[in-house]
Write a protein that holds these residues in place. Structure first.
Motif, PDB file in Angstrom:
ATOM      1  N   LYS A   1     -24.304 -37.495 -16.818  1.00 12.67           N
ATOM      2  CA  LYS A   1     -24.787 -38.754 -16.310  1.00 12.67           C
ATOM      3  C   LYS A   1     -26.362 -38.719 -16.366  1.00 12.67           C
ATOM      4  CE  LYS A   1     -20.485 -40.083 -13.825  1.00 12.67           C
ATOM      5  NZ  LYS A   1     -19.878 -40.011 -12.695  1.00 12.67           N
TER       6      LYS A   1
ATOM      7  N   ASN B   1     -20.492 -48.009 -20.342  1.00  9.75           N
ATOM      8  CA  ASN B   1     -19.355 -47.913 -19.457  1.00  9.75           C
ATOM      9  C   ASN B   1     -19.582 -48.859 -18.289  1.00  9.75           C
ATOM     10  OD1 ASN B   1     -17.422 -46.418 -17.706  1.00  9.75           O
ATOM     11  ND2 ASN B   1     -18.931 -45.683 -16.489  1.00  9.75           N
TER      12      ASN B   1
ATOM     13  N   TRP C   1     -12.567 -37.557  -5.988  1.00 14.30           N
ATOM     14  CA  TRP C   1     -13.564 -38.767  -5.334  1.00 14.30           C
ATOM     15  C   TRP C   1     -12.946 -39.744  -4.528  1.00 14.30           C
ATOM     16  CZ3 TRP C   1     -13.595 -43.751  -6.871  1.00 14.30           C
ATOM     17  CH2 TRP C   1     -12.481 -44.144  -7.489  1.00 14.30           C
TER      18      TRP C   1
ATOM     19  N   GLN D   1     -10.054 -46.303 -18.238  1.00 14.36           N
ATOM     20  CA  GLN D   1     -10.051 -45.467 -17.170  1.00 14.36           C
ATOM     21  C   GLN D   1      -8.623 -45.270 -16.552  1.00 14.36           C
ATOM     22  OE1 GLN D   1     -13.348 -46.635 -14.483  1.00 14.36           O
ATOM     23  NE2 GLN D   1     -14.723 -46.455 -16.276  1.00 14.36           N
TER      24      GLN D   1
HETATM   25  O1  G3I Z   1     -25.617 -34.345  -6.673  1.00 15.15           O
HETATM   26  C1  G3I Z   1     -25.317 -34.736  -5.410  1.00 15.15           C
HETATM   27  C2  G3I Z   1     -25.607 -33.506  -4.581  1.00 15.15           C
HETATM   28  O2  G3I Z   1     -27.031 -32.801  -4.864  1.00 15.15           O
HETATM   29  C3  G3I Z   1     -25.662 -33.940  -3.084  1.00 15.15           C
HETATM   30  O3  G3I Z   1     -25.931 -32.750  -2.232  1.00 15.15           O
HETATM   31  C4  G3I Z   1     -24.356 -34.475  -2.858  1.00 15.15           C
HETATM   32  C5  G3I Z   1     -24.404 -34.937  -1.169  1.00 15.15           C
HETATM   33  O4  G3I Z   1     -23.172 -36.019  -1.271  1.00 15.15           O
HETATM   34  O5  G3I Z   1     -24.232 -35.784  -3.527  1.00 15.15           O
HETATM   35  C6  G3I Z   1     -24.169 -35.313  -4.857  1.00 15.15           C
HETATM   36  O6  G3I Z   1     -23.910 -36.458  -5.914  1.00 15.15           O
HETATM   37  C7  G3I Z   1     -22.552 -36.699  -5.666  1.00 15.15           C
HETATM   38  C8  G3I Z   1     -22.143 -36.954  -7.292  1.00 15.15           C
HETATM   39  O7  G3I Z   1     -20.670 -37.539  -7.123  1.00 15.15           O
HETATM   40  C9  G3I Z   1     -21.783 -35.372  -7.508  1.00 15.15           C
HETATM   41  O8  G3I Z   1     -20.846 -34.724  -6.771  1.00 15.15           O
HETATM   42  C10 G3I Z   1     -23.041 -38.290  -5.322  1.00 15.15           C
HETATM   43  O9  G3I Z   1     -23.256 -38.494  -3.987  1.00 15.15           O
HETATM   44  C11 G3I Z   1     -21.487 -39.147  -5.667  1.00 15.15           C
HETATM   45  O10 G3I Z   1     -21.687 -40.523  -5.407  1.00 15.15           O
HETATM   46  C12 G3I Z   1     -20.891 -39.067  -6.895  1.00 15.15           C
HETATM   47  O11 G3I Z   1     -19.710 -39.672  -7.179  1.00 15.15           O
HETATM   48  C13 G3I Z   1     -19.304 -39.694  -8.416  1.00 15.15           C
HETATM   49  C14 G3I Z   1     -19.267 -41.243  -8.647  1.00 15.15           C
HETATM   50  O12 G3I Z   1     -18.641 -41.347 -10.130  1.00 15.15           O
HETATM   51  C15 G3I Z   1     -20.534 -41.897  -8.670  1.00 15.15           C
HETATM   52  O13 G3I Z   1     -20.324 -43.066  -8.756  1.00 15.15           O
HETATM   53  C16 G3I Z   1     -17.872 -39.110  -8.518  1.00 15.15           C
HETATM   54  O14 G3I Z   1     -17.929 -37.930  -8.233  1.00 15.15           O
HETATM   55  C17 G3I Z   1     -17.241 -39.521  -9.818  1.00 15.15           C
HETATM   56  O15 G3I Z   1     -15.856 -38.912  -9.725  1.00 15.15           O
HETATM   57  C18 G3I Z   1     -17.232 -40.727 -10.163  1.00 15.15           C
HETATM   58  O16 G3I Z   1     -16.830 -41.057 -11.329  1.00 15.15           O
HETATM   59  C19 G3I Z   1     -16.656 -42.553 -11.873  1.00 15.15           C
HETATM   60  C20 G3I Z   1     -16.821 -42.331 -13.418  1.00 15.15           C
HETATM   61  O17 G3I Z   1     -18.022 -41.836 -13.764  1.00 15.15           O
HETATM   62  C21 G3I Z   1     -16.825 -43.687 -13.934  1.00 15.15           C
HETATM   63  N1  G3I Z   1     -15.646 -44.462 -13.497  1.00 15.15           N
HETATM   64  C22 G3I Z   1     -15.250 -44.388 -12.012  1.00 15.15           C
HETATM   65  C23 G3I Z   1     -15.381 -43.059 -11.304  1.00 15.15           C
HETATM   66  C24 G3I Z   1     -14.896 -43.058 -10.144  1.00 15.15           C
HETATM   67  O18 G3I Z   1     -16.044 -43.762  -9.374  1.00 15.15           O
END
Ligand code: G3I
Length: 359
Positions: free
Chosen positions: A84, A169, A324, A245
């Motif tokens: 991303k 997306n 997630w 999805q």
């Molecule tokens: O990278 C930071 C890290 O540096 C920090 O320490 C940590 C603290 O919470 O956060 C980390 O970032 C997180 C990231 O995932 C990586 O783990 C974000 O807070 C968190 O918001 C993010 O969530 C992701 C989400 O998309 C964001 O919208 C989920 O893992 C991921 O499963 C989710 O995937 C999405 C698809 O891309 C699109 N479709 C929906 C799907 C589910 O929401």
């Protein structure tokens, strides 16, 4: 309402820890990750379909069981986060490709294909970009150039190594109107065709996908995608796939007309794929809920196997350990085919049986 509310994430993340321990306590015992029987991957190879998973790169590095299961059960991988924009260009002009490079190398080493996720999204954008647009220091013309450069740089970097790219997306709202994103507001609707053209120029062989949630069956949102895809293809825009999805929840029921939906995109000459399947439930888990969950996984898989256009079925993580879902949906979880200790749920067996039955 089934749709995903990301804005609740920070507030609800705290609740996730307590919820996880509840799930562990009530889940029935099941076989271990290395258990008997053919792997999902072996069965998928036989059925001629890609079985994929989203990959959490931290877990892949730190957790041997996670790594082993990724290799054993899946012949396709998707970066859950590391491709991303916020991850690959955290500061303007400063790229961080390493985690994405690591995944692509891992996949190659283990004979897996890669789904690229995702090039244009309203979420997980770098702060320098969103704040630059907000404070007016980046105007529309410059933003368009930034988007073109981002797509070109990322797609070129992995040229020849990505089977399917989620180019745009989640661009529609539930009612089928275009999402009011930074892209629509600043660039107008033409950003969608532009994104596909730029991606195609950078890697002409990668299959280029639209991708969204709540588009499993026939509804206003999936119909908006159908009309968009039809129009773009008529105009010669290189759009080759529709990614569904598949984030389901048993409390909302199974979507209607999934086979019909796949068929209409197939009739346009497009590929289809299930790209992020998981099936959550309101906790605590019980056997009835697990059985319903298993049937949902099986029905989505069967829809894919029953459609000539569908050759790829990806789960959004395979263990609840890294899912997630509990961080976003308070009181919900147990969405993946394996529990936190890699115990196989009925959903895992349902996928296995579905793949064994083949097309
Ligand atoms: O990278 C930071 C890290 O540096 C920090 O320490 C940590 C603290 O919470 O956060 C980390 O970032 C997180 C990231 O995932 C990586 O783990 C974000 O807070 C968190 O918001 C993010 O969530 C992701 C989400 O998309 C964001 O919208 C989920 O893992 C991921 O499963 C989710 O995937 C999405 C698809 O891309 C699109 N479709 C929906 C799907 C589910 O929401």
């Amino acid at each position: 309402m089934r749709h995903i509310n990301r804005f609740r994430l920070p507030a609800l993340a705290l609740a996730a820890g307590t919820l996880l321990s509840t799930v562990v306590a009530v889940q029935p015992a099941s076989a271990s990750a290395g258990g008997h029987g053919p792997s999902l991957r072996a069965l998928a190879d036989r059925a001629g379909v890609r079985i994929g998973t989203a990959v959490d790169m931290t877990a892949l590095a730190d957790d041997r069981t996670y790594r082993g299961t990724t290799i054993r059960d899946y012949n396709s991988v998707t970066a859950e986060n590391v491709m991303k924009w916020e991850s690959v260009e955290p500061e303007r002009g400063v790229h961080n490709w390493k985690p994405a490079d690591d995944l692509v190398r891992f996949a190659r080493a283990h004979g897996q294909v890669v789904r690229g996720h995702t090039l244009v999204w309203h979420s997980q954008l770098p702060a320098w970009l969103t704040s630059g647009v907000e404070d007016g220091s980046i105007d529309a013309a410059e933003l368009r150039g930034i988007l073109r450069d981002h797509i070109t740089a990322e797609v070129k970097r992995y040229k020849g190594k990505i089977q399917q790219w989620d180019v745009v997306n989640e661009v529609f709202e539930e009612d089928g109107s275009l999402r009011n994103s930074i892209w629509l507001r600043e660039l107008g609707p033409s950003y969608i065709a532009d994104a596909f053209r730029w991606a195609h120029a950078a890697d002409p062989k990668a299959k280029l996908f639209l991708n969204d949630y709540n588009v499993e069956g026939v509804n206003a949102k999936s119909t908006a995608y159908y009309e968009l895809a039809k129009r773009l293809r008529a105009e010669g825009v290189p759009v080759q796939g529709f990614g569904i999805q598949g984030h389901l929840a048993i409390q909302y029921g199974f979507p209607g007309q999934v086979a019909e939906n796949l068929a209409r995109f197939g009739a346009l000459g497009m590929q289809t794929a299930f790209t992020e399947v998981d099936v959550r439930m309101i906790l605590p888990v019980d056997e009835t809920k697990q059985a319903t969950q298993a049937s949902y996984y099986r029905r989505l898989l069967d829809a894919c196997l029953g459609a000539r256009s569908c050759r790829s079925f990806t789960v959004w993580g395979f263990t609840d350990k890294y899912s997630w879902v509990p961080g976003v949906f308070e009181g919900q979880g147990s969405a993946t085919p394996m529990d936190e200790t890699y115990g196989r749920k009925p959903a895992y067996e349902a996928l296995r049986e579905g793949l064994a039955a083949g097309r």
